[in-house]
Design a protein around this motif. Structure first.
Motif, short mmCIF file in Angstrom:
data_model
loop_
_atom_site.label_atom_id
_atom_site.label_comp_id
_atom_site.label_asym_id
_atom_site.label_seq_id
_atom_site.Cartn_x
_atom_site.Cartn_y
_atom_site.Cartn_z
N SER A 1 8.31 69.74 46.97
CA SER A 1 10.30 69.62 46.77
C SER A 1 9.67 68.74 48.43
CB SER A 1 11.25 70.52 47.46
OG SER A 1 10.49 71.68 47.94
N LYS B 1 6.30 74.40 44.04
CA LYS B 1 7.70 73.69 44.56
C LYS B 1 7.54 73.58 46.02
CE LYS B 1 12.88 75.42 44.63
NZ LYS B 1 14.12 77.16 44.36
N ARG B 2 7.31 74.35 46.80
CA ARG B 2 7.61 73.63 48.15
C ARG B 2 6.50 72.78 48.52
NH1 ARG B 2 6.02 78.25 52.97
NH2 ARG B 2 8.33 79.09 51.83
#
Length: 84
Positions: free
Chosen positions: A13, A9-10
């Motif tokens: 994004s 996710k990091r």
């Protein structure tokens, strides 16, 4: 497993990932327009607007275009491979 999800996710994004997604889809869209394929070009440029906000979409579209580009272009130009 949860740690992997957080890392992905990091990564997806992050600003460089979003920028890569935007540029790769935009390049594919412009190439399609230059080659005369207005349907795919317009679709990809539309996806470009979403790709910066949601990076996985742009990455998925780029992978699909590289994997199935000929079939997608044939569909967009109303040609089937069976008649070619």
């Amino acid at each position: 497993m949860r740690l992997l999800a957080m890392v992905l996710k990091r990564l997806l994004s992050s600003k460089p990932s979003r920028l890569f997604s935007l540029v790769s889809v935009l390049i594919n869209g412009l190439r399609a327009l230059i080659r005369g394929n207005r349907r795919i070009g317009a679709l990809l440029i539309g996806v470009t607007l979403l790709a910066y906000r949601w990076s996985p979409l742009g990455i998925a579209v780029t992978i699909l275009m590289h994997q199935y580009g000929d079939e997608i272009r044939a569909w967009a130009l109303d040609r089937s491979e069976s008649t070619a």
